[in-house]
Design a protein around this motif. Structure first.
Motif, PDB file in Angstrom:
ATOM      1  N   THR A 156       0.844  -1.192   0.000  1.00 47.30           N
ATOM      2  CA  THR A 156       0.000   0.000   0.000  1.00 47.30           C
ATOM      3  C   THR A 156       0.878   1.241   0.000  1.00 47.30           C
ATOM      4  OG1 THR A 156      -0.103   0.147   2.414  1.00 47.30           O
ATOM      5  CG2 THR A 156      -1.810  -1.166   1.316  1.00 47.30           C
ATOM      6  N   VAL A 157       0.314   2.353  -0.435  1.00 46.40           N
ATOM      7  CA  VAL A 157       0.967   3.647  -0.299  1.00 46.40           C
ATOM      8  C   VAL A 157       0.024   4.573   0.459  1.00 46.40           C
ATOM      9  CG1 VAL A 157       2.402   3.468  -2.354  1.00 46.40           C
ATOM     10  CG2 VAL A 157       0.112   4.426  -2.545  1.00 46.40           C
ATOM     11  N   THR A 158       0.607   5.512   1.157  1.00 45.35           N
ATOM     12  CA  THR A 158      -0.188   6.496   1.881  1.00 45.35           C
ATOM     13  C   THR A 158       0.359   7.875   1.571  1.00 45.35           C
ATOM     14  OG1 THR A 158      -1.076   7.108   4.056  1.00 45.35           O
ATOM     15  CG2 THR A 158       1.224   6.420   3.960  1.00 45.35           C
ATOM     16  N   ALA A 159      -0.479   8.884   1.743  1.00 48.69           N
ATOM     17  CA  ALA A 159      -0.076  10.238   1.384  1.00 48.69           C
ATOM     18  C   ALA A 159      -0.616  11.232   2.385  1.00 48.69           C
ATOM     19  CB  ALA A 159      -0.585  10.584  -0.017  1.00 48.69           C
ATOM     20  N   ARG A 160       0.057  12.382   2.439  1.00 48.41           N
ATOM     21  CA  ARG A 160      -0.379  13.443   3.328  1.00 48.41           C
ATOM     22  C   ARG A 160      -0.151  14.778   2.625  1.00 48.41           C
ATOM     23  NH1 ARG A 160       2.524  12.759   8.466  1.00 48.41           N
ATOM     24  NH2 ARG A 160       4.202  14.019   7.607  1.00 48.41           N
ATOM     25  N   LEU A 161      -1.131  15.658   2.714  1.00 51.74           N
ATOM     26  CA  LEU A 161      -0.972  16.984   2.149  1.00 51.74           C
ATOM     27  C   LEU A 161       0.133  17.731   2.883  1.00 51.74           C
ATOM     28  CD1 LEU A 161      -4.686  18.100   1.676  1.00 51.74           C
ATOM     29  CD2 LEU A 161      -3.052  17.511  -0.118  1.00 51.74           C
ATOM     30  N   HIS A 162       0.869  18.548   2.151  1.00 56.37           N
ATOM     31  CA  HIS A 162       1.929  19.334   2.765  1.00 56.37           C
ATOM     32  C   HIS A 162       1.378  20.128   3.948  1.00 56.37           C
ATOM     33  CE1 HIS A 162       4.815  19.499  -0.927  1.00 56.37           C
ATOM     34  NE2 HIS A 162       4.331  18.292  -0.715  1.00 56.37           N
ATOM     35  N   GLY A 163       1.983  19.938   5.123  1.00 56.48           N
ATOM     36  CA  GLY A 163       1.581  20.698   6.300  1.00 56.48           C
ATOM     37  C   GLY A 163       0.265  20.280   6.898  1.00 56.48           C
ATOM     38  N   ASP A 164      -0.347  19.187   6.389  1.00 50.98           N
ATOM     39  CA  ASP A 164      -1.654  18.761   6.887  1.00 50.98           C
ATOM     40  C   ASP A 164      -1.475  17.753   8.015  1.00 50.98           C
ATOM     41  OD1 ASP A 164      -4.511  18.747   6.747  1.00 50.98           O
ATOM     42  OD2 ASP A 164      -4.376  16.736   5.909  1.00 50.98           O
ATOM     43  N   GLY A 165      -2.421  17.694   8.916  1.00 49.13           N
ATOM     44  CA  GLY A 165      -2.392  16.700   9.976  1.00 49.13           C
ATOM     45  C   GLY A 165      -1.795  17.242  11.267  1.00 49.13           C
ATOM     46  N   ASP A 166      -1.922  16.456  12.295  1.00 48.40           N
ATOM     47  CA  ASP A 166      -1.441  16.843  13.619  1.00 48.40           C
ATOM     48  C   ASP A 166       0.026  16.460  13.737  1.00 48.40           C
ATOM     49  OD1 ASP A 166      -1.321  17.731  16.183  1.00 48.40           O
ATOM     50  OD2 ASP A 166      -2.392  16.038  17.061  1.00 48.40           O
ATOM     51  N   CYS A 167       0.897  17.288  13.151  1.00 57.26           N
ATOM     52  CA  CYS A 167       2.319  16.971  13.096  1.00 57.26           C
ATOM     53  C   CYS A 167       3.148  18.144  13.603  1.00 57.26           C
ATOM     54  CB  CYS A 167       2.749  16.640  11.672  1.00 57.26           C
ATOM     55  SG  CYS A 167       1.940  15.209  10.939  1.00 57.26           S
ATOM     56  N   PHE A 168       4.275  17.804  14.176  1.00 56.10           N
ATOM     57  CA  PHE A 168       5.275  18.796  14.541  1.00 56.10           C
ATOM     58  C   PHE A 168       6.413  18.628  13.540  1.00 56.10           C
ATOM     59  CE2 PHE A 168       9.066  19.576  17.472  1.00 56.10           C
ATOM     60  CZ  PHE A 168       9.137  20.915  17.116  1.00 56.10           C
ATOM     61  N   GLU A 169       6.505  19.553  12.572  1.00 49.79           N
ATOM     62  CA  GLU A 169       7.478  19.455  11.502  1.00 49.79           C
ATOM     63  C   GLU A 169       8.600  20.467  11.697  1.00 49.79           C
ATOM     64  OE1 GLU A 169       5.614  19.853   7.728  1.00 49.79           O
ATOM     65  OE2 GLU A 169       4.225  18.179   8.020  1.00 49.79           O
ATOM     66  N   PHE A 170       9.791  20.063  11.301  1.00 51.08           N
ATOM     67  CA  PHE A 170      10.934  20.972  11.367  1.00 51.08           C
ATOM     68  C   PHE A 170      11.980  20.518  10.363  1.00 51.08           C
ATOM     69  CE2 PHE A 170      11.621  17.588  14.436  1.00 51.08           C
ATOM     70  CZ  PHE A 170      12.907  17.171  14.158  1.00 51.08           C
ATOM     71  N   SER A 171      12.929  21.387  10.072  1.00 50.38           N
ATOM     72  CA  SER A 171      14.011  21.073   9.147  1.00 50.38           C
ATOM     73  C   SER A 171      15.209  20.521   9.907  1.00 50.38           C
ATOM     74  CB  SER A 171      14.430  22.328   8.377  1.00 50.38           C
ATOM     75  OG  SER A 171      15.619  22.086   7.622  1.00 50.38           O
ATOM     76  N   ALA A 172      15.896  19.592   9.280  1.00 50.74           N
ATOM     77  CA  ALA A 172      17.111  19.035   9.889  1.00 50.74           C
ATOM     78  C   ALA A 172      18.179  20.102  10.061  1.00 50.74           C
ATOM     79  CB  ALA A 172      17.640  17.890   9.029  1.00 50.74           C
TER      80      ALA A 172
END
Length: 316
Positions: A156-172
């Motif tokens: 299976t594959v899964t996808a997420r919209l950029h910046g969507d969802g309950d996520c804490f995102e940051f750059s390395a």
């Protein structure tokens, strides 16, 4: 007939009266876990057989996917080489045997048993030391050919919209502290660290080091983002992902591709074949530069790879 059985490739090394000696072998096997023991079969006509028997010790260096030339050299296939050890980096084990410094892994062994095996001798060694110098895909040998792993497509594959969802995102490039990451995870937020320009050929080592750092930081997911300026080539995507997928574990590895790249779907296919099943997408027709969701859905249908419900929900 036996050439149809695929195996890994290793170097068997020992020392003798005239210094270091080594050969390529595929007849290696694990024998016991407690105590740790391995075996290797050497032809009785080979100088290595007598040297190893006399020395009572040997070492094993597992070769990676990019070291077929070393396997050929120690198999005697490179006639231009007079000193097999020259020009390569070696580490001397506590047992006194040379191991390849850039091996995928190495084992230091003392001969525990030597059994007759027809025209070969079966040496069983007790492992007295081991190390994992680097993480990469293995080199394989099959039907007289040096090959690499052929990864299957994901189920299976899964996808997420950029910046969507309950996520804490940051750059390395600017990671948070370990305390912040732990607090985010404890609150139920998915922690995602992204490596920018991940498929730039000049940054391969830097990218893999960033993956290692994000894994150590405790990220739930690690994203590799294609540069919006420099298109990624399928070959470089493959090179990076082969190592990154292994290094990221137990974190999930996801890929953010540029929809402006004419090879975007080819790169998505390469990513799937490299063990990636999580993708960042953009809503079709949104004007954003990411990989359009409809394109990923079309590719998954053509490959008969199932898309989970979240893909359909995003589309709707």
């Amino acid at each position: 007939m036996l050439g149809q059985w695929p195996s890994g490739v290793c170097l068997v090394t020992t020392v003798g009266p005239h210094g270091m000696h080594g050969m390529t072998a595929s007849s290696f096997s694990s024998v016991s876990l407690d105590p740790p023991m391995v075996s290797v079969c050497l032809g009785n006509h080979l100088p290595s057989r007598a040297l190893l028997g006399d020395a009572g010790k040997f070492a094993i260096s597992f070769l990676g996917k990019d070291q077929a030339h070393i396997g050929r050299r120690f198999a005697g296939q490179d006639r231009s080489v007079t000193d097999r050890f020259a020009g390569l980096d070696w580490t001397i084990t506590p047992n006194g045997c040379p191991v390849l410094s850039e091996a995928v892994a190495w084992l230091d062994c003392t001969v525990a048993h030597a059994y007759p095996g027809g025209d070969h001798t079966i040496f069983v060694g007790e492992v007295t030391g081991a190390a994992l110098p680097r993480v990469t895909a293995p080199l394989l040998f099959h039907s007289r050919n040096w090959v690499q792993l052929a990864d299957p497509l994901p189920q299976t594959v899964t996808a997420r919209l950029h910046g969507d969802g309950d996520c804490f995102e940051f750059s390395a490039d600017s990671p948070p502290s370990p305390e912040v990451v732990r607090a985010a995870r404890q609150s139920g937020v998915t922690v995602v660290g992204y490596v920018p320009d991940a498929f730039d050929p000049d940054r391969a080592g830097e990218v893999l080091a960033a993956v290692d750092a994000l894994t150590a930081l405790g990220c739930d997911e690690i994203g590799l983002a294609e540069s919006p300026v420099t298109p990624a080539s399928p070959l470089q995507v493959r090179r990076v992902l082969q190592d990154a997928v292994v290094r990221a574990r137990p974190a999930v590895l996801r890929v953010r591709l540029s929809g402006d790249n004419r090879l975007a779907l080819v790169n998505a296919l390469v990513a799937m074949k490299s063990g990636v099943s999580h993708f960042d997408v953009v809503a079709s027709g949104s004007g954003s530069s990411g990989l359009p969701l409809d394109d990923l859905l079309h590719l998954s249908r053509q490959l008969e790879v199932a898309g989970p419900p979240d893909l359909v929900q995003i589309r709707e």
